[in-house]
Scaffold this active site. Sequence first.
Site, PDB file in Angstrom:
ATOM      1  N   GLU A 106       8.388  -3.932  11.375  1.00  0.00           N
ATOM      2  CA  GLU A 106       8.886  -2.649  10.868  1.00  0.00           C
ATOM      3  C   GLU A 106       9.330  -1.735  12.003  1.00  0.00           C
ATOM      4  OE1 GLU A 106       6.494  -0.894   7.805  1.00  0.00           O
ATOM      5  OE2 GLU A 106       7.550   1.036   7.878  1.00  0.00           O
ATOM      6  N   LYS A 130      -1.477  -9.326   2.879  1.00  0.00           N
ATOM      7  CA  LYS A 130      -0.811  -8.852   4.091  1.00  0.00           C
ATOM      8  C   LYS A 130      -1.714  -7.837   4.758  1.00  0.00           C
ATOM      9  CE  LYS A 130       2.960  -5.974   4.123  1.00  0.00           C
ATOM     10  NZ  LYS A 130       2.426  -4.881   4.970  1.00  0.00           N
ATOM     11  N   ASP A 134       0.852  -1.196   0.000  1.00  0.00           N
ATOM     12  CA  ASP A 134       0.000   0.000   0.000  1.00  0.00           C
ATOM     13  C   ASP A 134       0.890   1.249   0.000  1.00  0.00           C
ATOM     14  OD1 ASP A 134       0.919  -0.324   2.582  1.00  0.00           O
ATOM     15  OD2 ASP A 134      -0.940   0.368   3.514  1.00  0.00           O
TER      16      ASP A 134
END
Length: 280
Positions: free
Chosen positions: A198, A130, A61
């Site tokens: 992340e 995801k 995205d």
Amino acid sequence: MSNAPVYGSADAAPTARRVTRLQHLAAWKSEGHKWPMLTAYDYSTARIFDEAEIPVLLVGDSAANVVYGYDTTVPISIDELLPLVRAVVRGAPHALVVADLPFGSYEVSPQQALESSIRFFKEGGAHAVKLEGGERIAPQIAALTAAGIPVMGHVGFTPQSVNSLGGFRVQGRGDGADQLIADAIAVQEAGAFGVVMEMVPAELAAQITRKLTIPTIGIGAGHETDAQVLVWQDMAGYTHGKTAKFVKRYANVGEELSKAARTYASEVASSAFPGPEHSY
Ligand SMILES: Nc1nc(=O)c2c([nH]1)NC[C@@H]1CN(c3ccc(C(=O)N[C@@H](CCC(=O)O)C(=O)O)cc3)CN21
Ligand SMILES: CC(C)C(=O)C(=O)O
Ligand SMILES: [Mg+2]
């Protein structure tokens, strides 16, 4: 949407091969073989990465930023991402293609997550999806897994929640470590085949990687995760401005492209292009 297939029958064999990728990823963890993931958003780039033997491509995205020019990933829609997924699947006959579920397409309920993911499978030809979140999103991961949709999780800094996380910040520092561990475990328990971490301190990411049986894919999470992922424009030097600390530039495609455009422009102006060899 019509019911016409979105990719040709010539792709039937590669699709079967790509599905075995999930088994490869599991085996690679026990073998200690570290693997790369890159984003891809179009046919031509996907072809290059597939030929470079990148085993997993993510239609992120992050297309919100690097393709559509939005400030964050919040505004991008399924309708904006789907055509990019189709293009990447066409360009990459070997890679496992993961479609990132955009903000607003899965949080409401497991049913919403199923409906959105089914679109990415049937209309996009994706092989996995995801989604961002840990414990709070585990029911969605479980429902997708039960429906035969492979899921990749994403914990730590989750860009779709930038408004509640107070900016682009490292997660899991101090008190946040226990929650991050619980989130990673919840994602695994719900049935995910892998999990992106992340902007997590390297030592915490290493600890979670050892604790989990599924592969961890790091971005700003140190070198002890099972895999790494980067946004391709970042790693190829095709993004403008300051990039995050976790980015390493492996090429300077932006500068090369800029030079090519300027040279082309000057050759058009001087009539050096087209030459006799380009003319009929
Ligand atoms: N081109 C691009 N690359 C990305 O990695 C990326 C996107 N876009 N868009 C979606 C999210 C947003 N991401 C970002 C964006 C900025 C930082 C950043 O500026 N980080 C700073 C502060 C870290 C801190 O001190 O806590 C850094 O220096 O790393 C990090 C992740 C990661 N994702
Ligand atoms: C950076 C990766 C993990 C991502 O979610 C994206 O590109 O959207
Ligand atoms: Mg994303």
